[in-house]
Design a protein around this motif. Structure first.
Motif, PDB file in Angstrom:
ATOM      1  N   PHE A 226       6.578   4.307   7.540  1.00 24.44           N
ATOM      2  CA  PHE A 226       6.649   4.815   6.165  1.00 24.44           C
ATOM      3  C   PHE A 226       7.752   4.034   5.460  1.00 24.44           C
ATOM      4  CE2 PHE A 226       4.619   8.341   8.360  1.00 24.44           C
ATOM      5  CZ  PHE A 226       3.642   8.724   7.463  1.00 24.44           C
ATOM      6  N   ILE A 227       7.371   3.192   4.502  1.00 24.35           N
ATOM      7  CA  ILE A 227       8.346   2.295   3.873  1.00 24.35           C
ATOM      8  C   ILE A 227       8.835   2.806   2.522  1.00 24.35           C
ATOM      9  CG2 ILE A 227       7.501   0.286   5.135  1.00 24.35           C
ATOM     10  CD1 ILE A 227       5.991  -0.578   2.627  1.00 24.35           C
ATOM     11  N   GLY A 228       8.403   4.018   2.155  1.00 26.58           N
ATOM     12  CA  GLY A 228       8.929   4.642   0.941  1.00 26.58           C
ATOM     13  C   GLY A 228       8.278   4.138  -0.332  1.00 26.58           C
ATOM     14  N   ILE A 229       8.842   4.574  -1.456  1.00 26.50           N
ATOM     15  CA  ILE A 229       8.339   4.163  -2.775  1.00 26.50           C
ATOM     16  C   ILE A 229       8.803   2.730  -3.049  1.00 26.50           C
ATOM     17  CG2 ILE A 229       8.441   4.583  -5.258  1.00 26.50           C
ATOM     18  CD1 ILE A 229       8.837   7.562  -4.613  1.00 26.50           C
ATOM     19  N   ILE A 230       7.846   1.843  -3.268  1.00 21.84           N
ATOM     20  CA  ILE A 230       8.136   0.437  -3.521  1.00 21.84           C
ATOM     21  C   ILE A 230       7.989   0.162  -5.017  1.00 21.84           C
ATOM     22  CG2 ILE A 230       7.497  -1.945  -2.967  1.00 21.84           C
ATOM     23  CD1 ILE A 230       8.492  -0.325  -0.569  1.00 21.84           C
ATOM     24  N   PRO A 231       8.967  -0.511  -5.632  1.00 27.20           N
ATOM     25  CA  PRO A 231       8.827  -0.870  -7.055  1.00 27.20           C
ATOM     26  C   PRO A 231       7.517  -1.621  -7.289  1.00 27.20           C
ATOM     27  CG  PRO A 231      11.029  -1.373  -6.284  1.00 27.20           C
ATOM     28  CD  PRO A 231      10.232  -1.004  -5.061  1.00 27.20           C
ATOM     29  N   ARG A 232       6.866  -1.341  -8.386  1.00 22.76           N
ATOM     30  CA  ARG A 232       5.557  -1.953  -8.623  1.00 22.76           C
ATOM     31  C   ARG A 232       5.636  -3.473  -8.661  1.00 22.76           C
ATOM     32  NH1 ARG A 232       1.240  -2.547 -12.619  1.00 22.76           N
ATOM     33  NH2 ARG A 232      -0.675  -1.967 -11.529  1.00 22.76           N
ATOM     34  N   THR A 233       6.775  -3.995  -9.062  1.00 22.01           N
ATOM     35  CA  THR A 233       6.947  -5.446  -9.121  1.00 22.01           C
ATOM     36  C   THR A 233       6.909  -6.082  -7.728  1.00 22.01           C
ATOM     37  OG1 THR A 233       9.350  -5.091  -9.133  1.00 22.01           O
ATOM     38  CG2 THR A 233       8.265  -5.422 -11.269  1.00 22.01           C
ATOM     39  N   GLU A 234       7.052  -5.260  -6.689  1.00 23.72           N
ATOM     40  CA  GLU A 234       7.037  -5.769  -5.319  1.00 23.72           C
ATOM     41  C   GLU A 234       5.767  -5.392  -4.555  1.00 23.72           C
ATOM     42  OE1 GLU A 234      10.607  -4.629  -3.267  1.00 23.72           O
ATOM     43  OE2 GLU A 234      11.859  -4.959  -5.042  1.00 23.72           O
ATOM     44  N   MET A 235       4.872  -4.652  -5.210  1.00 24.69           N
ATOM     45  CA  MET A 235       3.685  -4.176  -4.493  1.00 24.69           C
ATOM     46  C   MET A 235       2.699  -5.290  -4.163  1.00 24.69           C
ATOM     47  SD  MET A 235       3.653  -1.133  -3.383  1.00 24.69           S
ATOM     48  CE  MET A 235       1.907  -1.053  -2.975  1.00 24.69           C
ATOM     49  N   ASN A 236       2.706  -6.388  -4.902  1.00 19.48           N
ATOM     50  CA  ASN A 236       1.815  -7.492  -4.543  1.00 19.48           C
ATOM     51  C   ASN A 236       2.150  -8.014  -3.147  1.00 19.48           C
ATOM     52  OD1 ASN A 236      -0.356  -9.322  -5.248  1.00 19.48           O
ATOM     53  ND2 ASN A 236       1.192 -10.924  -5.376  1.00 19.48           N
ATOM     54  N   ASP A 237       3.439  -8.058  -2.827  1.00 19.10           N
ATOM     55  CA  ASP A 237       3.859  -8.447  -1.480  1.00 19.10           C
ATOM     56  C   ASP A 237       3.293  -7.497  -0.429  1.00 19.10           C
ATOM     57  OD1 ASP A 237       5.310 -10.594  -2.386  1.00 19.10           O
ATOM     58  OD2 ASP A 237       7.277  -9.657  -2.147  1.00 19.10           O
ATOM     59  N   ILE A 238       3.324  -6.207  -0.719  1.00 12.52           N
ATOM     60  CA  ILE A 238       2.872  -5.204   0.242  1.00 12.52           C
ATOM     61  C   ILE A 238       1.375  -5.329   0.509  1.00 12.52           C
ATOM     62  CG2 ILE A 238       2.745  -2.741   0.758  1.00 12.52           C
ATOM     63  CD1 ILE A 238       5.591  -3.961   0.657  1.00 12.52           C
ATOM     64  N   PHE A 239       0.591  -5.472  -0.558  1.00 12.08           N
ATOM     65  CA  PHE A 239      -0.853  -5.624  -0.368  1.00 12.08           C
ATOM     66  C   PHE A 239      -1.169  -6.901   0.408  1.00 12.08           C
ATOM     67  CE2 PHE A 239      -1.051  -2.691  -4.031  1.00 12.08           C
ATOM     68  CZ  PHE A 239      -1.957  -1.772  -3.526  1.00 12.08           C
ATOM     69  N   ASN A 240      -0.423  -7.956   0.135  1.00  6.24           N
ATOM     70  CA  ASN A 240      -0.681  -9.220   0.811  1.00  6.24           C
ATOM     71  C   ASN A 240      -0.296  -9.205   2.286  1.00  6.24           C
ATOM     72  OD1 ASN A 240      -1.576 -11.847  -0.805  1.00  6.24           O
ATOM     73  ND2 ASN A 240      -0.510 -10.511  -2.242  1.00  6.24           N
ATOM     74  N   MET A 241       0.745  -8.469   2.645  1.00 11.30           N
ATOM     75  CA  MET A 241       1.197  -8.503   4.037  1.00 11.30           C
ATOM     76  C   MET A 241       0.306  -7.672   4.958  1.00 11.30           C
ATOM     77  SD  MET A 241       4.455  -6.047   4.793  1.00 11.30           S
ATOM     78  CE  MET A 241       4.343  -4.249   4.690  1.00 11.30           C
ATOM     79  N   THR A 242      -0.585  -6.868   4.372  1.00 13.89           N
ATOM     80  CA  THR A 242      -1.473  -6.041   5.178  1.00 13.89           C
ATOM     81  C   THR A 242      -2.876  -6.652   5.213  1.00 13.89           C
ATOM     82  OG1 THR A 242      -1.940  -4.636   3.264  1.00 13.89           O
ATOM     83  CG2 THR A 242      -0.146  -3.970   4.705  1.00 13.89           C
ATOM     84  N   ASP A 243      -3.713  -6.138   6.113  1.00 12.94           N
ATOM     85  CA  ASP A 243      -5.054  -6.704   6.297  1.00 12.94           C
ATOM     86  C   ASP A 243      -6.161  -5.885   5.656  1.00 12.94           C
ATOM     87  OD1 ASP A 243      -4.537  -9.085   8.060  1.00 12.94           O
ATOM     88  OD2 ASP A 243      -3.597  -7.530   9.281  1.00 12.94           O
TER      89      ASP A 243
END
Length: 344
Positions: A226-243
């Motif tokens: 559980f990585i918590g609430i991520i700023p929307r400006t950083e969510m592109n990184d999150i979607f990309n790092m997952t499959d």
């Protein structure tokens, strides 16, 4: 002459909720793509041609008057969809639901993000002629595929294995999001990494808060993060790092995270809810229970052709909900209601 649109919203004041993301995207779309037609103001107290309310704050309720402009309101949720989201005493919950519907009925035009809710609103007393369907939108300038090297750096940042399949859950940690199902599936698939991006946006009144808080603070298995609430400006990184994006929600409207994942071309696995059929068609994977979800995830892991097919389905979603298409819908809508008002 440009029409003035006063956008009233505090949706972005609470981190980690899709309503805020939808508000930001819609305002930016009008400003950037339709600036020659509309002058956008934010929470202005001046009269405008159109007043567009994005959130149900009491301060906007009393400013939502005919003399201030044509009244337009976004319908991001129905009273029944609040069940499983927030926990309030029955009397207060009932009062709040009545307040929301009273707010909706003050609007001359109610914009829904999913057509399946049109009939529900009619059943609740809203005239169908006052309801307009315009879908959500995500900018491909903010959500797009990143390079493998960048993805590796993001995984390192969040201590996620570089060589394992990673499943992403996204949204507020609350009962209706199916978080406990996400957890159980993680337990049953220890060789796969499961990451949930989101938190308790509404703190202790979140439905299921006590149970879910214990899980978030002490995940029951090592492959669950559980990585918590991520700023929307950083969510592109999150979607990309997952499959893949996996959302086992029991109740939704039109999650922004689906469009965000589609823009990054990641497979989308959802619970088989009726509401998705009219907005995503056959462009997503689905299940009805935890075993089916696990089977789909394992097939994505083991079958490269199946995984690539799922990526293509996501691209279809991104192509349909394009900037030009959604912008044209807003342009036509705003201009048409203004013209109708002038003819009165």
């Amino acid at each position: 002459m440009k029409l003035t649109i006063n956008m009233l919203s505090k949706a972005d004041s609470v981190e980690g909720q899709g309503v805020g993301s939808a508000y930001i995207e819609q305002v930016n779309l009008i400003k950037e793509e339709l600036g020659e037609f509309f002058d956008v103001r934010i929470n202005s107290k001046k009269k405008a041609d159109i007043v567009h309310v994005h959130s149900v704050n009491p301060s906007f309720y009393f400013r939502f008057k005919r003399k201030n402009g044509i009244r337009v309101m976004y319908c991001h949720f129905l009273p029944e969809t609040l069940k499983g989201s927030i926990r309030l005493p029955k009397l207060f919950f009932k009062i709040y639901c009545k307040y929301v519907m009273s707010f909706y009925k003050k609007a001359e035009y109610l914009v829904v993000v999913n057509p399946i809710f049109i009939q529900d609103l009619v059943n609740l007393g809203v005239e169908e002629s006052h309801i307009k369907y315009i879908p959500n939108y995500v900018s491909n300038k903010q959500f797009f595929p990143l390079s493998p090297s960048h993805i590796h750096e993001v995984r390192k940042k969040y201590n996620i294995s570089l060589d394992k399949f990673v499943v992403l859950g996204c949204g507020q940690v609350q009962t209706r999001k199916g978080v406990t199902d996400f957890v159980e599936i993680a337990k049953n698939n220890p060789d796969i990494e499961f990451v949930w991006a989101g938190g308790f946006s509404f703190k202790a009144i979140t439905d299921g808060y006590n149970e879910l808080k214990k899980i978030v603070d002490n995940p029951p298995c090592a492959n669950l993060h559980f990585i918590g609430i991520i700023p929307r400006t950083e969510m592109n990184d999150i979607f990309n790092m997952t499959d893949c994006l996996f959302m086992p929600s029991y109740n939704e409207l039109f999650p922004m995270s689906i469009l965000e994942a589609a823009s990054v071309h990641k497979p989308i696995l959802l619970r088989n809810l009726d509401l998705y059929k009219d907005i995503l068609w056959d462009n997503y994977l689905y299940g009805t229970n935890n075993q089916e979800f696990s089977d789909e995830i394992r097939k994505l892991v083991s079958d490269k052709a199946y995984y690539q097919h799922a990526c293509e389905l996501a691209k279809n979603i991104a192509d349909y909900y394009s900037k030009d298409n959604v912008a044209s819908l807003w342009k036509k809508f705003y201009l048409s209601i203004y013209e109708k008002n002038q003819q009165k």
